[in-house]
Write an enzyme that holds these catalytic residues in place. Structure first.
Site, short mmCIF file in Angstrom:
data_model
loop_
_atom_site.label_atom_id
_atom_site.label_comp_id
_atom_site.label_asym_id
_atom_site.label_seq_id
_atom_site.Cartn_x
_atom_site.Cartn_y
_atom_site.Cartn_z
N THR A 91 13.26 9.64 -6.71
CA THR A 91 14.17 10.87 -5.86
C THR A 91 15.25 10.04 -4.91
O THR A 91 14.24 9.41 -4.51
CB THR A 91 13.94 11.92 -5.96
OG1 THR A 91 12.87 12.33 -7.30
CG2 THR A 91 14.40 13.02 -5.51
N ARG A 124 11.60 19.11 -19.92
CA ARG A 124 10.87 19.25 -18.55
C ARG A 124 12.45 19.04 -17.29
O ARG A 124 13.34 18.09 -17.20
CB ARG A 124 10.37 18.55 -17.78
CG ARG A 124 8.89 18.90 -16.42
CD ARG A 124 10.21 17.46 -16.19
NE ARG A 124 9.04 18.55 -13.68
CZ ARG A 124 9.79 17.37 -13.14
NH1 ARG A 124 10.42 16.66 -13.08
NH2 ARG A 124 8.68 17.16 -11.86
N1 GLY Z 1 11.16 15.47 -7.17
C1 GLY Z 1 11.72 15.26 -8.50
C2 GLY Z 1 10.99 15.86 -9.39
O1 GLY Z 1 10.28 16.35 -9.60
O2 GLY Z 1 11.73 16.12 -10.77
#
Ligand code: GLY
Length: 301
Positions: free
Chosen positions: A169, A197
């Site tokens: 990320t 998700r």
């Molecule tokens: N921190 C990124 C995610 O869990 O999608």
């Protein structure tokens, strides 16, 4: 106010052979954001540009290079927030665009909404003239291999202990010459996630937060844990109680672990122009610009 920027390219365990790519990527992103700030540009423009650089870099799990979900698809999340007004733009589970953070900026600039998801977000991108792309343009061989590996692991789940590296990320926080702060975060999310998700990244307060009264923060790590402690708001609230950017980052990560056993990292800029970062994973790729314009990048203390 001397402008500042700090960026991250993900936490977790980052494979040794990719350290140089991570360092180069976060260095270039911090430099790009700094150029905007040094020319008198806004913190909002600086964090957007820094994140675009990392979305375009296949090293990271954002934009090109995003992980595949359990159906072999790429669904991306992003957020951008302005500390002046507390306004934000965010997208979740969007497919078929190269730069989700640019779409978040369009939502910020051109709508009264804060968060668009899935097909609606993609249709809005198309209506705004953003170029749509095939998934192949976002997919890198590393992620096809990871997907195939994970298909062989029927008990795989998204907890840190089982996450194969890298999980990159990306995010940036900045304060500009006028003292305004901003935050931006973008991700392909967790490898082998269920379709649909959504992680912490596009959720205000969890994946990013910015408030001129305190500061700005951007998170990386295990999304399901980060959202339970609203990690970035936890960090900026700590600034409000008198902590420095560095103390606030450390407090937020301690909270993440002590309250929910979570793993991740956070970068912080406070309203006084200080920056800080903390993580409880083996690595976090991070780069920041010193007040004299020197860029520093590291992956582990
Ligand atoms: N921190 C990124 C995610 O869990 O999608």
């Amino acid at each position: 106010m001397i402008p500042r920027i700090i960026v991250h390219g993900g936490a977790w365990k980052i494979a040794e052979e990719t350290h140089a790519d991570h360092i180069a990527g976060v260095h270039a992103a911090a430099e790009a954001g700094w150029q905007i700030l040094a020319a008198g540009g806004s913190a909002l423009d600086a964090v957007e540009q820094a994140v675009v650089m990392m979305e375009d870099d296949p090293t990271f799990d954002a934009g090109v290079g995003s992980v595949l979900n359990r159906a072999g698809e790429i669904e991306m999340d992003a957020i951008l927030m302005d500390g002046r007004t507390l306004k934000l733009g965010a997208v979740a589970a969007v497919r078929g665009i190269t730069n989700p953070i640019r779409l978040a900026r369009l939502i910020f600039d051109d709508t009264d909404h804060s968060l668009l998801v899935g097909e609606g977000a993609r249709r809005f991108a198309e209506a705004k003239g953003m170029r749509l792309c095939a998934q192949a343009e976002l997919t890198v061989p590393r992620e096809i291999e990871r997907f195939r590996r994970l298909q062989q692991m029927p008990d795989y789940h998204l907890a840190y202990e089982f996450a194969p590296d890298p999980q990159g990320t990306v995010g940036a926080v900045a304060i500009d010459a006028e003292g305004h702060v901003a935050a931006a975060t973008s991700t392909g999310g967790a490898a082998y996630k269920l379709p649909g998700r959504v992680g912490d990244s596009p959720l205000v307060g969890s994946g990013a937060y910015a408030d001129d009264l305190t500061g700005a923060a951007s998170a990386t790590g295990h999304g399901e844990s980060i959202m339970r402690v609203v990690l970035c708001k936890t960090a900026t609230d700590a600034i409000g109680r008198g902590m420095s950017a560095q103390q606030a980052a450390e407090f937020a990560i301690r909270t993440l672990f002590e309250r929910v056993g979570g793993y991740g990292g956070v970068i912080v800029a406070d309203r006084h122009g200080q920056v800080g970062f903390a993580y409880n994973t083996p690595h976090m790729a991070v780069a920041w610009v010193e007040p004299d314009g020197t860029v520093r990048a590291r992956i582990k203390d």
